[in-house]
Design a protein around this motif. Structure first.
Motif, PDB file in Angstrom:
ATOM      1  N   PRO A   1     -39.530 -10.572 -31.300  1.00 47.28           N
ATOM      2  CA  PRO A   1     -38.505 -10.674 -30.250  1.00 47.28           C
ATOM      3  C   PRO A   1     -39.153 -10.771 -28.872  1.00 47.28           C
ATOM      4  O   PRO A   1     -40.275 -10.312 -28.654  1.00 47.28           O
ATOM      5  CB  PRO A   1     -37.724  -9.362 -30.399  1.00 47.28           C
ATOM      6  CG  PRO A   1     -38.016  -8.876 -31.769  1.00 47.28           C
ATOM      7  CD  PRO A   1     -39.412  -9.339 -32.097  1.00 47.28           C
ATOM      8  N   LYS A   2     -38.455 -11.373 -27.929  1.00 48.04           N
ATOM      9  CA  LYS A   2     -38.987 -11.573 -26.575  1.00 48.04           C
ATOM     10  C   LYS A   2     -38.750 -10.322 -25.730  1.00 48.04           C
ATOM     11  O   LYS A   2     -38.195 -10.369 -24.629  1.00 48.04           O
ATOM     12  CB  LYS A   2     -38.327 -12.793 -25.916  1.00 48.04           C
ATOM     13  CG  LYS A   2     -38.396 -14.065 -26.750  1.00 48.04           C
ATOM     14  CD  LYS A   2     -39.834 -14.440 -27.080  1.00 48.04           C
ATOM     15  CE  LYS A   2     -39.896 -15.711 -27.919  1.00 48.04           C
ATOM     16  NZ  LYS A   2     -41.280 -16.050 -28.326  1.00 48.04           N
ATOM     17  N   ASP A   3     -39.120  -9.188 -26.252  1.00 54.70           N
ATOM     18  CA  ASP A   3     -38.958  -7.922 -25.542  1.00 54.70           C
ATOM     19  C   ASP A   3     -40.289  -7.508 -24.895  1.00 54.70           C
ATOM     20  O   ASP A   3     -41.332  -8.134 -25.125  1.00 54.70           O
ATOM     21  CB  ASP A   3     -38.496  -6.816 -26.515  1.00 54.70           C
ATOM     22  CG  ASP A   3     -37.157  -7.163 -27.163  1.00 54.70           C
ATOM     23  OD1 ASP A   3     -36.338  -7.824 -26.488  1.00 54.70           O
ATOM     24  OD2 ASP A   3     -36.951  -6.777 -28.334  1.00 54.70           O
ATOM     25  N   GLN A   4     -40.221  -6.452 -24.114  1.00 50.93           N
ATOM     26  CA  GLN A   4     -41.449  -5.950 -23.476  1.00 50.93           C
ATOM     27  C   GLN A   4     -42.438  -5.491 -24.536  1.00 50.93           C
ATOM     28  O   GLN A   4     -42.077  -4.862 -25.525  1.00 50.93           O
ATOM     29  CB  GLN A   4     -41.127  -4.796 -22.521  1.00 50.93           C
ATOM     30  CG  GLN A   4     -42.355  -4.308 -21.746  1.00 50.93           C
ATOM     31  CD  GLN A   4     -42.021  -3.212 -20.763  1.00 50.93           C
ATOM     32  OE1 GLN A   4     -41.080  -2.472 -20.951  1.00 50.93           O
ATOM     33  NE2 GLN A   4     -42.801  -3.105 -19.698  1.00 50.93           N
TER      34      GLN A   4
ATOM     35  N   ASN B   1     -42.241  -9.533 -19.073  1.00 51.91           N
ATOM     36  CA  ASN B   1     -42.331  -8.168 -18.563  1.00 51.91           C
ATOM     37  C   ASN B   1     -43.797  -7.724 -18.559  1.00 51.91           C
ATOM     38  O   ASN B   1     -44.590  -8.190 -19.374  1.00 51.91           O
ATOM     39  CB  ASN B   1     -41.516  -7.207 -19.438  1.00 51.91           C
ATOM     40  CG  ASN B   1     -40.047  -7.606 -19.493  1.00 51.91           C
ATOM     41  OD1 ASN B   1     -39.375  -7.614 -18.476  1.00 51.91           O
ATOM     42  ND2 ASN B   1     -39.562  -7.931 -20.697  1.00 51.91           N
TER      43      ASN B   1
ATOM     44  N   LYS C   1     -34.280   0.345 -23.264  1.00 55.07           N
ATOM     45  CA  LYS C   1     -34.762  -1.034 -23.278  1.00 55.07           C
ATOM     46  C   LYS C   1     -35.594  -1.261 -24.526  1.00 55.07           C
ATOM     47  O   LYS C   1     -36.497  -0.475 -24.843  1.00 55.07           O
ATOM     48  CB  LYS C   1     -35.604  -1.288 -22.021  1.00 55.07           C
ATOM     49  CG  LYS C   1     -35.998  -2.735 -21.833  1.00 55.07           C
ATOM     50  CD  LYS C   1     -36.740  -2.890 -20.511  1.00 55.07           C
ATOM     51  CE  LYS C   1     -37.110  -4.341 -20.271  1.00 55.07           C
ATOM     52  NZ  LYS C   1     -37.839  -4.515 -18.979  1.00 55.07           N
ATOM     53  N   LYS C   2     -35.294  -2.327 -25.256  1.00 49.51           N
ATOM     54  CA  LYS C   2     -36.029  -2.611 -26.481  1.00 49.51           C
ATOM     55  C   LYS C   2     -37.438  -3.115 -26.180  1.00 49.51           C
ATOM     56  O   LYS C   2     -37.661  -3.839 -25.208  1.00 49.51           O
ATOM     57  CB  LYS C   2     -35.274  -3.648 -27.327  1.00 49.51           C
ATOM     58  CG  LYS C   2     -33.951  -3.122 -27.892  1.00 49.51           C
ATOM     59  CD  LYS C   2     -33.308  -4.144 -28.797  1.00 49.51           C
ATOM     60  CE  LYS C   2     -32.004  -3.590 -29.386  1.00 49.51           C
ATOM     61  NZ  LYS C   2     -31.365  -4.553 -30.299  1.00 49.51           N
ATOM     62  N   THR C   3     -38.358  -2.735 -27.046  1.00 50.87           N
ATOM     63  CA  THR C   3     -39.774  -3.113 -26.880  1.00 50.87           C
ATOM     64  C   THR C   3     -40.360  -3.533 -28.220  1.00 50.87           C
ATOM     65  O   THR C   3     -39.773  -3.311 -29.284  1.00 50.87           O
ATOM     66  CB  THR C   3     -40.596  -1.947 -26.310  1.00 50.87           C
ATOM     67  OG1 THR C   3     -40.452  -0.800 -27.171  1.00 50.87           O
ATOM     68  CG2 THR C   3     -40.149  -1.579 -24.895  1.00 50.87           C
TER      69      THR C   3
ATOM     70  N   SER D   1     -45.878 -13.161 -20.983  1.00 51.66           N
ATOM     71  CA  SER D   1     -44.819 -12.176 -21.136  1.00 51.66           C
ATOM     72  C   SER D   1     -43.940 -12.125 -19.888  1.00 51.66           C
ATOM     73  O   SER D   1     -44.433 -12.208 -18.758  1.00 51.66           O
ATOM     74  CB  SER D   1     -45.418 -10.788 -21.399  1.00 51.66           C
ATOM     75  OG  SER D   1     -44.395  -9.822 -21.494  1.00 51.66           O
TER      76      SER D   1
ATOM     77  N   ASN E   1     -36.060  -1.437 -32.035  1.00 52.40           N
ATOM     78  CA  ASN E   1     -37.335  -1.972 -31.556  1.00 52.40           C
ATOM     79  C   ASN E   1     -38.090  -2.646 -32.704  1.00 52.40           C
ATOM     80  O   ASN E   1     -37.665  -2.594 -33.866  1.00 52.40           O
ATOM     81  CB  ASN E   1     -38.176  -0.854 -30.948  1.00 52.40           C
ATOM     82  CG  ASN E   1     -37.468  -0.164 -29.796  1.00 52.40           C
ATOM     83  OD1 ASN E   1     -37.270  -0.740 -28.743  1.00 52.40           O
ATOM     84  ND2 ASN E   1     -37.053   1.087 -30.020  1.00 52.40           N
ATOM     85  N   SER E   2     -39.212  -3.264 -32.380  1.00 51.11           N
ATOM     86  CA  SER E   2     -39.988  -3.981 -33.397  1.00 51.11           C
ATOM     87  C   SER E   2     -41.445  -3.506 -33.369  1.00 51.11           C
ATOM     88  O   SER E   2     -41.970  -3.113 -32.323  1.00 51.11           O
ATOM     89  CB  SER E   2     -39.934  -5.491 -33.163  1.00 51.11           C
ATOM     90  OG  SER E   2     -38.594  -5.958 -33.221  1.00 51.11           O
TER      91      SER E   2
END
Length: 406
Positions: free
Chosen positions: A242-245, A59, A79-81, A57, A108-109
């Motif tokens: 998604p490549k989010d936190q 983040n 910030k999307k997570t 990851s 978010n997802s």
């Protein structure tokens, strides 16, 4: 305690010690309990996956130990997570479901992998998860992806599996991403369930590119399969996110540790549990043996007081007050000679030169001092009447002679 009782006691103690040693050193049985917790290294824990996610990851991972409602209500929306929920069965109540829907609606997802999903969320998303207990439940199954490009990453799960699939989805919104296939055996009358069923879908939600990813094979993410060449399948499933936190859920877990009392905490820890048992056993043995050995309090009995000295002092005072110095001198001389007889074993009938020499040697006194004392005693014996000065002089001679000997 007699000899036989001691032998029996030692034998019992030895047996207890041997049992404890055997219990401690015996191989631990493999724990196949459903856990999915990030800290559990048992076969059905998620220790391997969690640490892999930390490594890849971009983040730092956030860990949630609260319900979805509590965890997401204070979450910043700047910030999307991606929230990941993995467990054998997951149920969200109305508050949790509303929080997740609002969370995804904000862009978010949410990824959910569970054999059983129940509650308000499944109703809102219009999905149902089920299984065929006759032909499908724990049979080897091929988990693959809809995209033909991902065929190299499909895996055949031969064991440690519970095959669940979607029995109903919202075909207008849901996008199928993966399937599970089981080769049925035997003849089942009126079997309407196909061999291949959807087990991985994406449901876009809201106007900000948020989505729910629902997967029905949580076993694929356990330590058992991650370490048995099935990690590529789990990685491919998670690659759709998604490549989010990432927010890792550690609340909706079968292996979530719930400690409600200090004793439960002690008993759940292997080292503390044995320390507690040993302390308890030691306390019982202490009470048993201490109770037998402890005597009742013995009352203090004062020794009889020696009144001889007081009596002698009183009689001496009477003699002195009445001026009977002759009687006092006579008793004092007799007492002195008795001391010589009992300590030096000398005959005091004849106080001659031979007696004086022996007494001087045995008493470590000079012969001249010894002779002066004996001559003075002989002088006092020859007198009929005595004065106070005679008594004082005799006392000085005796004290000088006996200061460190008698």
């Amino acid at each position: 305690m007699d000899k036989r009782s001691k032998i029996a006691l030692y034998a019992i103690g030895a047996v207890i010690v041997l049992m404890m040693i055997a219990e401690i050193t015996k191989p631990k049985a493999l724990n196949w309990r459903d856990s999915y917790a990030a800290a559990d290294k048992i076969p059905l824990g998620c220790y391997v996956l969690f640490n892999e996610l930390k490594d890849i990851s971009n983040n730092p991972l956030k860990i949630s130990t609260k319900t979805a409602f509590e965890a997401l209500k204070d979450l910043e929306n700047t910030k999307k997570t991606v929230s990941i929920f993995i467990n054998n069965g997951i149920g969200f109540d109305k508050q949790d479901s509303e929080s997740l829907l609002k969370y995804v609606e904000n862009g978010n997802s949410v990824f959910i992998s569970a054999n059983y999903l129940y509650g308000d969320l499944s109703d809102t998303l219009n999905i149902r998860i089920g299984t065929d207990y006759n032909n499908f439940f724990k049979k080897p199954s091929l988990n693959s992806f809809i995209s033909p490009n991902l065929k190299p990453n499909e895996r055949h799960f031969k064991d440690v599996i519970e095959n669940s699939f979607f029995t109903s989805i919202d075909s207008l919104n849901a996008v199928a991403l993966g399937t599970t296939k089981v080769e049925k055996t035997g003849e089942i009358i009126n079997d309407t369930i196909p061999d291949t069923n959807i087990n991985f879908i994406k449901i876009p939600f809201g106007k900000h590119s948020g989505a729910f990813f629902i997967h029905t094979n949580p076993f694929a993410f356990t330590n058992y399969h991650m370490l048995n060449d099935n990690d590529a399948y789990a990685a491919t499933v998670l690659s759709y996110l998604p490549k989010d936190q990432i927010i890792w859920d550690n609340y909706y877990k079968s292996g979530r540790k719930v400690i409600t009392s200090p004793l439960r905490f002690v008993l759940q820890n292997q080292a503390l549990k044995w320390a507690f048992y040993i302390a308890l056993l030691s306390l019982i043995l202490f009470v048993i043996f201490r109770g037998k050995r402890t005597q009742r309090i013995i009352p203090v009995v004062e020794p009889l007081k020696n009144t001889t000295l007081d009596f002698t002092r009183t009689i001496g005072d009477l003699y002195y007050q009445h001026g009977d110095f002759t009687n006092i001198i006579t008793n004092k001389v007799q007492y002195f000679l008795e001391q010589i007889r009992s300590k030096y074993y000398l005959d005091t009938n004849e106080l001659n030169e031979n007696f004086i020499s022996k007494l001087a040697v045995k008493s470590s006194n000079k012969k001249e001092d010894t002779k002066a004392l004996i001559d003075y005693i002989m002088y006092l014996k020859s007198k009929l009447n005595h004065t106070e000065a005679d008594l004082i002089q005799l006392n000085k001679f005796i004290e000088s002679f006996t200061k460190s000997n008698i």
